[in-house]
Design a protein around this motif. Structure first.
Motif, PDB file in Angstrom:
ATOM      1  N   UNK A  41       0.852  -1.191   0.000  1.00 50.08           N
ATOM      2  CA  UNK A  41       0.000   0.000   0.000  1.00 50.08           C
ATOM      3  C   UNK A  41       0.884   1.235   0.000  1.00 50.08           C
ATOM      4  N   UNK A  42       0.318   2.306  -0.509  1.00 50.52           N
ATOM      5  CA  UNK A  42       1.020   3.585  -0.510  1.00 50.52           C
ATOM      6  C   UNK A  42       0.196   4.610   0.245  1.00 50.52           C
ATOM      7  N   UNK A  43       0.878   5.559   0.839  1.00 55.04           N
ATOM      8  CA  UNK A  43       0.201   6.639   1.549  1.00 55.04           C
ATOM      9  C   UNK A  43      -0.427   7.603   0.548  1.00 55.04           C
ATOM     10  N   UNK A  99      -7.784  -1.876  -4.126  1.00 54.49           N
ATOM     11  CA  UNK A  99      -8.687  -0.752  -4.027  1.00 54.49           C
ATOM     12  C   UNK A  99      -8.113   0.347  -3.152  1.00 54.49           C
ATOM     13  N   UNK A 100      -8.841   1.447  -3.091  1.00 53.93           N
ATOM     14  CA  UNK A 100      -8.400   2.602  -2.307  1.00 53.93           C
ATOM     15  C   UNK A 100      -8.554   2.328  -0.815  1.00 53.93           C
ATOM     16  N   UNK A 146      -3.688   3.595  -1.827  1.00 54.75           N
ATOM     17  CA  UNK A 146      -4.137   2.435  -2.609  1.00 54.75           C
ATOM     18  C   UNK A 146      -3.453   1.202  -2.050  1.00 54.75           C
ATOM     19  N   UNK A 147      -4.180   0.076  -2.066  1.00 53.03           N
ATOM     20  CA  UNK A 147      -3.654  -1.139  -1.456  1.00 53.03           C
ATOM     21  C   UNK A 147      -3.917  -2.342  -2.342  1.00 53.03           C
ATOM     22  N   UNK A 148      -2.974  -3.233  -2.400  1.00 54.05           N
ATOM     23  CA  UNK A 148      -3.107  -4.522  -3.058  1.00 54.05           C
ATOM     24  C   UNK A 148      -2.872  -5.605  -2.008  1.00 54.05           C
TER      25      UNK A 148
END
Length: 387
Positions: free
Chosen positions: A336-338, A371-372, A378-380
């Motif tokens: 995930x990203x911030x 998804x967000x 956003x996260x995988x």
């Protein structure tokens, strides 16, 4: 503009046309059998329509069930020969129309039925004619067997010919498909060679320039030297992976590179390389990555690699968090990203990154959710079985 409609006659199947023709022939034969029955046999007007129908209408089974039609026709011939008295000017035990129907049905049996039924129909028809036809007592009984045997053999030979032709048509279809498949493989091999020549050349130049930069540029500070080393290492890794991927497309007998595929344990090195390249990534590992099988480990590596590439592309400058957890029977991956001011949805530019990851994950029986997040990033998240 609508497509042109085919005429109704051309939309009718050949089987339907054959059935129409059979019904028409049956009606014509019935129109002959009914009035002539009073000439050939001594019969009451009440029974004449029924007896004419028994003589003619079994031909309607010629396509759907010729064996049943032959049985009805032969049984009716036997009953008529026993129960009816021929006319004064007639020596035949049953009508000529009935004989024609029996011939047609015996031919259809030889064309459609199994071999034991064909033999039984031939023997029974020969016996019927040998015992009921005039002059059979004086002549040889095997004459009818030879005649009907020739008819049945002709039908069986036609059957073999049609079966061979259908088999040949199917083989031609298979050959055409194989020819098309080989053409596709040859085209893929050509594309692979072209891609390899172009990509390998430019990537090799990047590696050479990155490795020789510290010797060509004077007074290079340590940070820049480390950056060039990172660029060279990343380019070499990308070149090796591209060679392995393009090797899959080659079908001209040239084997792909036999370099080992990435494993789950290589994810740490991947994160370190991304950190050296300037991506603010943090990672945590729970469990032994070396226990993940190679096939599943390759999927883990590709998911992390593609996810970090998406983060760098769609959320530049945002911190990236990679979490790996190896549990009994399962490995979990979260990337995930911030939130960032320039964040965009992965895939918004028309790429296929997430779908490609999903295909890899599903292929090994895993699940992927992307998804967000509530914080705006956003996260995988991926779960893979390792049994």
């Amino acid at each position: 503009m609508t497509a042109p409609q085919l005429p109704a006659a051309r939309r009718i199947s050949p089987q339907t046309w054959f059935d129409f023709a059979t019904v028409l022939v049956a009606l014509v034969l019935y129109s002959i059998a009914w009035p002539t029955l009073f000439v050939t046999h001594e019969v009451s007007p009440v029974a004449a329509p029924l007896l004419a129908g028994l003589a003619v209408f079994p031909i309607l089974f010629v396509r759907v069930n010729p064996a049943m039609g032959w049985a009805i026709s032969a049984g009716a011939a036997l009953l008529i020969s026993v129960g009816l008295q021929p006319g004064a000017d007639n020596d035949l035990p049953f009508q000529v129309v009935h004989i024609i129907v029996l011939f047609v049905l015996l031919f259809a049996v030889a064309l459609r039925a199994s071999v034991p039924i064909v033999v039984m129909a031939w023997a029974a028809t020969s016996m019927l004619f040998a015992t009921t036809m005039p002059g059979s007592a004086e002549g040889p009984l095997w004459g009818w067997a030879i005649g009907f045997g020739a008819l049945a053999l002709f039908g069986y030979l036609v059957r073999i010919l049609l079966a061979s032709r259908r088999k040949l048509e199917r083989q031609e279809e298979v050959t055409e498909l194989e020819r098309a498949r080989r053409a596709i493989l040859e085209e893929k091999a050509r594309i692979a060679r072209d891609l390899h020549d172009v990509v390998a050349h430019h990537m090799s130049m990047v590696v050479v320039q990155a490795q020789t930069a510290p010797y060509r540029i004077a007074d290079l500070d340590p940070a820049a030297r480390a950056e060039f080393e990172s660029i060279g290492a990343t380019a070499r890794t990308a070149l090796n992976e591209i060679r392995g991927l393009l090797g899959v497309l080659r079908s001209d007998g040239q084997l792909p590179e036999h370099a080992p595929q990435p494993r789950a344990a290589d994810v740490v090195a991947l994160c370190e390389s991304a950190l050296r390249a300037g991506l603010p990534v943090q990672w945590s590992v729970s469990g032994e990555l070396t226990s993940v099988p190679d096939t599943t480990g390759l999927v883990v590596y590709r998911v992390v690699q593609e996810s970090m590439a998406n983060c760098a592309r769609h959320a530049p400058g945002a911190a990236v968090h990679v979490e790996l957890a190896v549990e009994p029977g399962m490995v979990s991956v979260r990337v995930r990203n911030d939130a960032t001011a320039t964040v965009s949805q992965p895939g918004a530019g028309g790429g296929h990154g997430i779908e490609g990851m999903r295909t890899r994950v599903v292929a090994v029986g895993g699940e992927l959710h992307a998804g967000s997040t509530a914080a705006g990033g956003f996260e995988v998240a991926v779960k893979l079985p390792i049994s």
